[in-house]
Write an enzyme that holds these catalytic residues in place. Structure first.
Site: not given
Length: 440
Positions: A68, A270-271, A312-313, A339, A341
């Site tokens: 978000e 991983p998320r 952030g990578e 999906p 990105e």
């Protein structure tokens, strides 16, 4: 009678919040010990500000987590371009780090206050926002009621309504009408989302598409990328991103199946990076050699799995491959992850079948052939192998993804148009302020 039930339910919710308020502090301390809360900024969750409120108009934007936050960054910049201050709240430490990295001082960041009357009241009393904008699907009853009581317009942008959430709200029609009817505007991602918000009581609804399509491609460190690509050499790569429990095991199975046929590197992101110690232990127990980004490990030829355990990578990890499996989708009831990105960064997309939370995006991508759904681990392995070994097919799939993303753009312009009645007066007010006050 139905409105009476709604008032009773909302009153009970508020009173329950007040009753448990003294117990919240130990709970947040426990979460901080697990790395899920920022210990130094814990009081922000109780509505205590850790930054000064600037003079002039201020819009409060709330984005729950990383996805978000990424989606609203272009919106924040557009509002700031109009000389309006932005207060951004998020709910996770990962999204806070992303906000700092991507926005810097373009917005004031605070952790979102708990949906309890003392916390929300304290927060609103201090910040006094002129407008409240919430991203995607965050519905907090006390917050909505407190904003309504103060006559502060509240708007839901990039709004989506999952199948499960819609079914839950339908079972409580009087409550949903009381809450959704309090929203000044809903800017929905798809026609289906718009229809559902109308059915639940929202009065003003427009469709915009997905704001994330209008975001810039995720940044990356070019020097780090060059180093990793040199270390990888001529090995083939594929990535399993935004994975949840069980999907890392599936990726390991796929890796071992493919390893028998050719040399390749599997990238797992991983998320929730805090799970990576546990994930690494499982992978090592299966005889796999693991390199981790946080350790700055070298991707030697014998490395099986590169574990992307940083925040952030994603721009780095997705640029290291042309085939990406998007997680939270392989097992039932998960609902999928966004999906867009990987499509924007030139990846052929694979996903499990459970993608109902992002149905519209997957339908658009699948129509052009840029996303394929798989039923199980075996089918995932076949899909990865097929894409890795068929250059022409992979290239056409990637091009189809670029075309689909281009076709889907325009959500930001539609969103801004819907917001104009609320932000245009604030722009005028901001530009009438003395220069020093407007910049404070």
């Amino acid at each position: 009678m139905s409105s009476l039930r709604a008032r009773f339910a909302l009153s009970a919710y508020r009173l329950g919040g007040i009753a448990i308020y003294p117990l919240i502090s130990p709970y947040l301390t426990f979460r901080a010990a697990k790395g899920k809360e920022d210990r130094a900024r814990r009081m922000e969750r109780f509505g205590y500000a850790s930054a000064n409120r600037p003079q002039g108009p201020l819009v409060w934007i709330h984005a729950a987590s990383v996805g978000e936050t990424t989606a609203v960054i272009p919106l924040i910049r557009e509002i700031r371009r109009r000389d309006i201050h932005v207060l951004l709240t998020t709910g996770t430490t990962t999204s806070a780090k992303l906000a700092y990295t991507r926005l810097g001082d373009e917005a004031i960041h605070q952790y979102v206050p708990l949906d309890l009357k003392p916390a929300i009241g304290r927060f609103l009393e201090y910040w006094q926002p002129d407008c409240a904008i919430v991203a995607e699907s965050e519905i907090w009853p006390v917050t909505i009621l407190e904003l309504r009581q103060r006559h502060i317009p509240q708007i839901l942008v990039n709004a989506r309504m999952s199948d499960r959430s819609f079914a839950r709200w339908q079972r409580r029609p009087s409550l949903s009408e009381a809450l959704f009817g309090s929203l000044a505007l809903v800017v929905a991602q798809s026609d289906l989302d718009a229809e559902r918000f109308r059915d639940l009581g929202a009065l003003q609804v427009v469709k915009s598409g997905n704001l994330k399509v209008d975001t810039d491609a995720p940044p990356y460190d070019a020097a780090v990328f060059a180093r990793y690509m040199k270390e990888i050499g001529d090995r083939k790569t594929w990535a399993a991103i935004s994975t949840f429990d069980g999907e890392e095991d599936a990726a390991a199975v796929v890796h071992k199946m493919l390893k028998e046929r050719s040399s390749q590197l599997t990238i797992i992101v991983p998320r929730h990076p805090e799970r990576c110690d546990e994930i690494e232990a499982k992978l090592v127990a299966q005889g796999l050699k693991v390199a981790r980004r946080t350790r700055d490990d070298v991707l030697t030829p014998d490395v099986d799995i590169f574990l992307g355990d940083t925040i952030g990578e994603m721009g780095l990890y997705l640029r290291m491959t042309e085939v990406a499996f998007v997680g939270r989708s392989l097992f039932e009831h998960k609902g999928g992850q966004n999906p867009l990105e990987p499509a924007m960064l030139g990846c052929a997309i694979l996903s499990g079948a459970h993608v109902q939370n992002f149905r519209d995006a997957y339908q658009r991508l699948a129509r052009g052939g840029s996303a394929r759904l798989v039923r199980d681990t075996e089918m995932l392995a076949k899909g990865v192998y097929y894409l890795l070994t068929n250059d022409d097919v992979r290239s056409k799939t990637i091009e189809a993804g670029f075309a689909a993303v281009h076709e889907m753009r325009g959500a930001l312009a539609t969103t801004i148009k819907g917001l104009e009645p609320y932000i245009n007066p604030l722009t005028v007010k901001a530009r009438l302020l003395p220069k020093t006050a407007a910049q404070a």
